[in-house]
Design an enzyme around this catalytic site. Structure first.
Site, PDB file in Angstrom:
ATOM      1  N   GLY A  40       0.848  -1.321   0.025  1.00  0.00           N
ATOM      2  CA  GLY A  40      -0.073  -0.022  -0.041  1.00  0.00           C
ATOM      3  C   GLY A  40       0.855   1.503   0.150  1.00  0.00           C
ATOM      4  N   LEU A  41       0.783   1.895  -1.189  1.00  0.00           N
ATOM      5  CA  LEU A  41       1.747   3.002  -1.158  1.00  0.00           C
ATOM      6  C   LEU A  41       0.815   4.235  -1.892  1.00  0.00           C
ATOM      7  CD1 LEU A  41       4.367   4.835  -1.112  1.00  0.00           C
ATOM      8  CD2 LEU A  41       4.943   3.933  -3.412  1.00  0.00           C
TER       9      LEU A  41
ATOM     10  N   GLU B 252       3.768   1.251 -11.083  1.00  0.00           N
ATOM     11  CA  GLU B 252       4.919   1.367 -10.385  1.00  0.00           C
ATOM     12  C   GLU B 252       5.873   2.461 -11.144  1.00  0.00           C
ATOM     13  OE1 GLU B 252       7.201  -1.996  -9.167  1.00  0.00           O
ATOM     14  OE2 GLU B 252       5.446  -3.277  -9.384  1.00  0.00           O
TER      15      GLU B 252
ATOM     16  N   SER C 285       2.274   9.649  -8.435  1.00  0.00           N
ATOM     17  CA  SER C 285       3.649   9.900  -8.729  1.00  0.00           C
ATOM     18  C   SER C 285       4.506  10.663  -7.603  1.00  0.00           C
ATOM     19  CB  SER C 285       3.755  10.644 -10.228  1.00  0.00           C
ATOM     20  OG  SER C 285       3.340  10.124 -11.085  1.00  0.00           O
TER      21      SER C 285
END
Length: 380
Positions: free
Chosen positions: A123-124, A362, A131
């Site tokens: 979880g980011l 990513e 971004s």
């Protein structure tokens, strides 16, 4: 450096057999129903795919990054939804614990994930931190015995099927990236819940959801690394994850190319197979060249990582080139197939939808160019 060992060839053969016999027959159904293929994932676990690059001590297969990304490539060749489930689990769910966790954390969390007994998620991303991952607003307040977490994460792969989630939260306001820490959480913890389930253009069989933390207590032993280095650890995790994104993109491109090559040999127009026409031959030649270049970049990044050498630039190059190749190849694959390529009767249409995420996930293509430029200009 890129000569494959016997163990890599064995993984390739096993993954290709699994992909062709188990995954491919289900791929269209998985996409159409937008359902997580739990049975397919169980088979991956039984075959040891979920722990390929981790030491046997922690329940893994004891192989390397190259063996793992070969498996991701082969599975993504027939079903990107299954490929991304594997990639998110290994690179993002298990990766931070393997690289930065304590021995106790590895035994408690990494071992069941590497054995395939539990899935992992990462979880980011937040609504205001895409971004700009340093814009994390999820807050972890220090309390007796641990941390009280409030906030949410979005677009999380494996989010509702994972047993463990690694995530970032801001522990020290006003400290920028140094105030962001990394944690791991058992998803059965009170105060944690799954929010919105996303409906996507591609990868429709992968599990993508919102994660919500509401006064969620995380024990102090679940902090990964030093409180001030959590964000740095996650950036390192993303660098490794970009190799697997490159492998997924490579697999999707290969799948589209292989279908196109076979179709061009069989499809007859104007009295001969369309593979005889220069326009088609040039597209196939360009496909083959870009795919081979992508493979070299992806495999090279994996080899560098396995050798303990710096690989940030190479991972970004691999991810960027392979993802843009995947989009180009799937677009040309539809062109070669003509009208039927636009229909759902063949997997080309699905592959084109799946390929787009590779340029976004990513780190977008634009972020990859920034990373590459930063690395090559580092001495200036």
């Amino acid at each position: 450096m890129l000569e494959l060992k016997e163990e890599h060839l064995q993984v390739r053969e096993m993954a290709r057999k699994f992909a062709d016999e188990v995954v491919a027959p289900r791929a269209a159904e998985i996409d159409e129903r937008e359902e997580f293929p739990a049975d397919v994932v169980r088979r991956m676990a039984e075959l040891g795919f979920l722990g390929l690059p981790f030491p046997e001590k922690y329940g893994g297969a004891g192989l390397d990054t190259l063996a793992y990304i070969i498996a991701v490539e082969e599975i993504s060749r027939v079903c990107a939804s299954t490929g991304i489930t594997l990639a998110a689990h290994v690179s993002l769910g298990c990766g931070p614990v393997s690289a930065f966790g304590t021995e106790e954390q590895k035994m408690k969390f990494l071992m069941p994930m590497a054995k395939g007994e539990a899935l992992g998620a990462f979880g980011l991303t937040e609504s205001g931190a895409g971004s700009d991952a340093g814009g994390t607003q999820t807050r972890a307040e220090k309390v007796e015995g641990g941390w009280r977490v409030n906030g949410s994460k979005i677009y999380i792969t494996n989010g509702s099927v994972a047993k463990y989630v690694t995530f970032t939260a801001r522990t020290t306001p006003g400290m920028g990236a140094k105030g962001i820490s990394a944690f791991i959480l058992d998803t059965a913890t009170p105060g944690f819940r799954v929010g919105k389930r996303e409906r996507k253009m591609g990868h429709r069989g992968s599990d993508t959801v919102e994660l919500v933390f509401e006064d969620c207590f995380v024990p102090k032993d679940n902090l990964i690394g030093d409180p001030s280095t959590g964000f740095k650890a996650f950036l390192r995790t993303l660098a490794g994850g970009r190799i697997s994104i490159g492998a997924m993109a490579l697999g999707i491109a290969r799948g589209a190319y292989e279908h196109s090559l076979q179709f061009a040999k069989q499809r007859v127009q104007f009295g001969q197979p369309i593979a005889k026409f220069q326009a088609i031959r040039f597209m196939l030649a360009e496909m083959a060249m870009r795919i081979e270049a992508s493979r070299l970049l992806v495999y090279q990044a994996a080899v560098l990582k396995d050798a303990g050498q710096e690989y940030v630039k190479e991972a970004s190059m691999a991810k960027l080139f392979a993802s843009e190749t995947s989009n180009w190849v799937t677009d040309k694959a539809i062109q070669i197939h003509g009208g039927i390529g636009y229909m759902r009767d063949l997997p080309i249409e699905r592959m084109h939808r799946d390929a787009k995420l590779m340029e976004i996930g990513e780190g977008t293509s634009e972020i990859q160019r920034l990373v590459i430029a930063r690395e090559i200009l580092r001495d200036d």
